[in-house]
Design a protein around this motif. Structure first.
Motif, mmCIF file in Angstrom:
data_model
loop_
_atom_site.group_PDB
_atom_site.id
_atom_site.type_symbol
_atom_site.label_atom_id
_atom_site.label_comp_id
_atom_site.label_asym_id
_atom_site.label_seq_id
_atom_site.Cartn_x
_atom_site.Cartn_y
_atom_site.Cartn_z
ATOM 1 N N LYS A 76 -6.435 2.139 5.982
ATOM 2 C CA LYS A 76 -5.017 1.882 6.234
ATOM 3 C C LYS A 76 -4.828 0.607 7.041
ATOM 4 C CE LYS A 76 -3.347 6.600 5.847
ATOM 5 N NZ LYS A 76 -2.623 7.687 6.479
ATOM 6 N N ALA A 80 -2.722 -2.678 5.814
ATOM 7 C CA ALA A 80 -1.664 -3.250 6.655
ATOM 8 C C ALA A 80 -1.949 -4.714 6.962
ATOM 9 C CB ALA A 80 -1.522 -2.447 7.944
ATOM 10 N N GLY A 84 0.122 -4.887 2.881
ATOM 11 C CA GLY A 84 0.521 -3.737 2.086
ATOM 12 C C GLY A 84 1.130 -2.651 2.940
ATOM 13 N N SER A 85 1.424 -1.548 2.311
ATOM 14 C CA SER A 85 2.013 -0.410 3.002
ATOM 15 C C SER A 85 0.950 0.676 3.150
ATOM 16 C CB SER A 85 3.206 0.123 2.208
ATOM 17 O OG SER A 85 3.681 1.305 2.785
ATOM 18 N N PRO A 86 0.446 0.895 4.384
ATOM 19 C CA PRO A 86 -0.604 1.897 4.554
ATOM 20 C C PRO A 86 -0.139 3.313 4.249
ATOM 21 C CG PRO A 86 -0.084 0.824 6.644
ATOM 22 C CD PRO A 86 0.760 0.200 5.612
ATOM 23 N N ASP A 87 1.163 3.553 4.260
ATOM 24 C CA ASP A 87 1.670 4.893 3.952
ATOM 25 C C ASP A 87 1.465 5.256 2.484
ATOM 26 O OD1 ASP A 87 2.465 5.094 6.577
ATOM 27 O OD2 ASP A 87 4.454 4.275 6.161
ATOM 28 N N ARG A 88 1.183 4.278 1.654
ATOM 29 C CA ARG A 88 0.985 4.561 0.231
ATOM 30 C C ARG A 88 -0.413 5.073 -0.088
ATOM 31 N NH1 ARG A 88 4.060 0.541 -3.755
ATOM 32 N NH2 ARG A 88 6.143 1.152 -3.119
ATOM 33 N N GLU A 98 2.465 1.154 -7.241
ATOM 34 C CA GLU A 98 1.904 -0.130 -7.674
ATOM 35 C C GLU A 98 1.284 -0.060 -9.068
ATOM 36 O OE1 GLU A 98 2.554 -2.635 -5.820
ATOM 37 O OE2 GLU A 98 3.048 -1.605 -3.974
#
Length: 178
Positions: A76, A80, A84-88, A98
């Motif tokens: 994650k 980040a 990017g979005s670490p929650d994904r 994506e």
């Protein structure tokens, strides 16, 4: 009698050479352990700082064997850091969403055992490029010599990018390599 002694010595030397070269081992091209008597600073993984919750009743129940908020999350953190979005990321580390990116990356197929295949191929390559007898005997680093055919000429690539007009802001100024 002299011939018998000479033949005996030659057989002894030959047996010694065969004995030394027959000691099979995993090719260790880099020799990172050679002369290392200090701790490995890369083996230390710092945890995230412990945080004081606003309300202790709102804390999630403990999960034995699970993770907590102070655990390191390298995947994650890398996502980040790359914007990017670490929650994904789900629990397995696979990216959800994506579809365009996943489709482009897997357009030539997706090998689930790619790490095993690459490890096997690299092991075979290292066995073929394990160095000469004295290099193995004295534990000489042959990593850079073995992988030289696969290395990138940094200066030539930088010049090629600059000729193409690509911005190279983190590279040294133009006159530095000349």
């Amino acid at each position: 009698m002299k011939r018998v002694k000479a033949a005996g010595r030659a057989a002894l030397v030959l047996a010694l050479c065969v004995g030394v070269t027959a000691c099979s081992r995993t090719p260790d091209l880099m020799n990172t352990q050679r002369g290392q008597d200090t701790p490995d600073e890369f083996a230390i993984l710092p945890n995230k700082p412990i945080q004081q919750p606003e309300n202790y009743r709102d804390l999630p129940p403990p999960t034995p064997g699970g993770s907590n908020r102070a655990d390191a999350t390298p995947f994650k953190d890398a996502v980040a850091a790359l914007g990017g979005s670490p929650d994904r990321l789900n629990r397995t580390g696979e990216i959800r969403g994506e579809p365009g990116l996943i489709g482009h990356v897997t357009r030539f197929g997706l090998g689930r055992d790619i790490r095993t295949i690459l490890a096997k191929e690299d092991y075979e390559y290292r066995k073929r490029n394990d160095g000469r007898l004295l290099e193995r005997l004295f534990n000489v680093n042959v990593y850079y010599k073995a992988y030289r055919p696969q290395s990138l000429d940094q200066e030539a690539e930088l010049a090629r990018f600059r000729r193409a007009g690509a911005a190279t802001p983190s590279a040294p100024p133009s006159g530095e390599f000349q």
